[in-house]
Write a protein that holds these residues in place. Structure first.
Motif, PDB file in Angstrom:
ATOM      1  N   PRO A 394       0.828  -1.218   0.000  1.00  0.00           N
ATOM      2  CA  PRO A 394       0.000   0.000   0.000  1.00  0.00           C
ATOM      3  C   PRO A 394       0.857   1.261   0.000  1.00  0.00           C
ATOM      4  N   GLY A 395       0.201   2.363  -0.333  1.00  0.00           N
ATOM      5  CA  GLY A 395       0.850   3.659  -0.248  1.00  0.00           C
ATOM      6  C   GLY A 395       1.015   4.334  -1.585  1.00  0.00           C
ATOM      7  N   ALA A 396       2.134   5.031  -1.762  1.00  0.00           N
ATOM      8  CA  ALA A 396       2.384   5.837  -2.948  1.00  0.00           C
ATOM      9  C   ALA A 396       2.389   4.975  -4.207  1.00  0.00           C
ATOM     10  N   ALA A 397       2.022   5.599  -5.319  1.00  0.00           N
ATOM     11  CA  ALA A 397       1.939   4.903  -6.607  1.00  0.00           C
ATOM     12  C   ALA A 397       3.322   4.512  -7.103  1.00  0.00           C
ATOM     13  N   PRO A 398       3.391   3.515  -8.004  1.00  0.00           N
ATOM     14  CA  PRO A 398       4.677   3.146  -8.602  1.00  0.00           C
ATOM     15  C   PRO A 398       5.381   4.364  -9.186  1.00  0.00           C
ATOM     16  N   ALA A 399       6.688   4.451  -8.941  1.00  0.00           N
ATOM     17  CA  ALA A 399       7.470   5.610  -9.344  1.00  0.00           C
ATOM     18  C   ALA A 399       8.634   5.173 -10.217  1.00  0.00           C
TER      19      ALA A 399
END
Length: 562
Positions: A394-399
């Motif tokens: 979970p959390g921030a989108a793929p970067a």
């Protein structure tokens, strides 16, 4: 729908679809070593240690010879062409030019073998700005400079895996205490104060053309480690120290206990500074990147040489001898099995300093001094071709850049996604890609010997194990793994390095003549040189980044054109 929102939703959907496949046994791992051929470098070392060089069987001539096809050597060749010198040749050990900016592909998918981005250059690096303008990546629009939007890193740029989930950016923020945030602000103020007190330029020698040595405040920082300076400033928060250590390993190949305080501050002050959370801006600067990383730039620089037949790959330089009337260079051609003797008026020695000190006959004192001061960090780059989207925490989108706070592999720096720059945001979560995992081993004991001894599976499985923490199904998705080893990837800016190398640069100053190139006057650049040899490599800055290598090579090329 915004790209960030789309990636978050699509990643969640992909996780649900793929969860049922996690019970399948993974296929045997396919792969091998790629990129740098360590055996060639060791063969050169062994030949030189033997003390007997085979007689040359081929004679060649050129006006200017460049030894070393990294970014410095390629920049020297470009400067020579701009100055009207067409009679030149470049010798490169590997099968392709580019040095630490070399690239490759896995299963037909482009990916970096080394450096993967170039920060948008500031005004202290006009040579790099000029290159980007020539390549069509920098244009003046309505009186302002604009960079190619397709090349600027797409959002989201960075994320951090910490406390079991992904967070935006690389600085731990969510859930930290008030003292941690206060230390972030204190470090930001110290960087700002030092930036006003002295010039932190990129490239670091931007002001040396006037024969002015570095300011005393820079030399004082250069005398101690970054860790020592941080402790003296009362900056002891573990989250801040983790981040700063990561930054040092990322740019310099070794941690904050090894590099100088000057290098630690220079990382921020020479580019975009450091902004504490909530105080505006952000320490994330604009960067240019490609699926193959800086290999794209290296390919553009090498193309004119290949087309003109001036690029000679698979050539080990054995000896460089300065003669009264020119330069003599012996090189072993691995393709033909012959030793070739080159005669030239001048030679640009764009080799790592430790190699230059071995192959230059009767090396000058300043070359010996530089070789004695510098140490080099081993690096490991593992490219993992994956068949499709991964289960994501979970959390921030793929970067583009994905870093783990607690990395399970030695020297781990996280991975970049070669598919991040695709224009269609759906591609990031539906199409195959390559994850490039980096390990900086400059402060790992016995790392160089391990690189030579361990099989490729050892490193590939370690990378997969580290990245399986945020991506538990990674092993099942890997189609092929390719490992690139660098025994001496980059010079480490240890305490005392700036002082010694700046003294060399000022005492042995040879200035490339000012010329009118493309209708503009080119500035004179300091180049350590003798009567016939100019030395150009990022090593002469004490650390390895594109701006340093390119600008030094450009200066050496101007010198050789005179």
């Amino acid at each position: 729908m915004q790209r960030r929102s789309f990636l978050t939703a699509a990643a969640s959907a992909a996780t649900a679809v793929l969860s049922s496949a996690c019970d399948q046994a993974p296929a045997p791992l396919a792969g091998g070593f790629a990129g740098v051929d360590m055996a060639r470098g060791h063969a050169l070392r062994d030949r030189l240690a033997g003390g007997s060089l085979p007689a040359p069987s081929v004679q060649r001539r050129t006006r200017v010879l460049i030894t070393g096809g990294g970014i410095a050597g390629l920049a020297a060749a470009r400067a020579l062409r701009l100055a009207g010198v067409q009679d030149l040749a470049l010798l490169e050990l590997e099968d392709s030019a580019g040095g630490n900016s070399r690239a490759g592909s896995v299963l037909g998918r482009a990916c970096p073998h080394g450096a993967h981005y170039l920060p948008v250059p500031g005004d202290s690096a006009p040579e790099v700005q000029d290159l980007l303008e020539d390549l069509g990546l920098r244009k003046r629009v309505a009186g302002r400079w604009r960079y190619d939007e397709f090349t600027l890193c797409h959002s989201p740029q960075e994320r951090l895996f910490w406390q079991g989930q992904w967070h935006e950016g690389l600085l731990p923020v969510q859930g930290v205490g008030a003292r941690t945030l206060a230390q972030y602000r204190l470090f930001a103020r110290r960087v700002e104060t030092l930036s006003r007190a002295a010039r932190f330029a990129m490239p670091s020698f931007a002001d040396w053309g006037s024969k002015m040595p570095p300011a005393q405040i820079l030399l004082a920082l250069d005398a101690i480690t970054f860790d020592s300076w941080l402790t003296g400033e009362g900056l002891d928060d573990p989250h801040l120290r983790w981040y700063l250590d990561y930054c040092c390993r990322d740019d310099y190949g070794a941690g904050s206990a090894v590099v100088s305080a000057w290098a630690g501050i220079h990382y921020f002050a020479s580019r975009h500074g450091f902004s504490a959370p909530g105080e505006g801006g952000g320490d994330e600067g604009g960067v240019l990147t490609w699926p193959e990383g800086n290999g794209w730039l290296a390919r553009q620089l090498a193309a004119p040489l290949r087309q003109a037949g001036q690029l000679h790959t698979a050539c080990s330089v054995l000896a460089i001898t300065e003669l009264p009337g020119g330069v003599q260079v012996d090189a072993f051609n691995h393709s033909s099995g012959q030793v070739e003797r080159w005669q030239a008026e001048r030679c640009v020695v764009a080799l790592p300093v430790f190699i230059a000190a071995r192959v230059v006959q009767s090396p000058p004192d300043f070359l010996r001094a530089a070789a004695g001061q510098l140490a080099w960090a081993p690096w490991l780059v593992t490219n993992l071709a994956i068949s499709g989207p991964l289960t994501d925490r979970p959390g921030a989108a793929p970067a583009w850049d994905n870093v783990l706070y607690q990395d399970g592999a030695a020297g781990g720096l996280g991975y970049v996604d070669a598919g991040h720059q695709r224009l269609d945001p759906r591609a990031a979560v539906t199409l195959p890609t390559v994850l490039t995992y980096y390990q900086a081993l400059g402060d790992v004991p016995d790392a160089r010997a391990q690189l030579a001894r361990q099989p490729w599976q050892h490193w590939a499985e370690a990378a997969i194990a580290a990245l399986s923490l945020p991506h538990p199904d990674l092993r099942e998705r890997v189609e092929r793994a390719e490992v690139t080893r660098y025994g001496h990837a980059m010079a480490i800016p240890r305490p005392g390095g700036l002082k010694i190398l700046s003294q060399i640069g000022l005492q042995r100053l040879s200035v490339g003549r000012k010329q009118l190139l493309n209708g503009e006057q080119q500035r004179a650049l300091p180049t350590p040189a003798t009567a016939r040899l100019a030395f150009a490599h990022a090593d002469w800055s004490g650390y390895s980044v594109f701006e340093e290598a390119f600008t030094r090579g450009h200066g050496a090329g101007l010198w050789a054109s005179g």
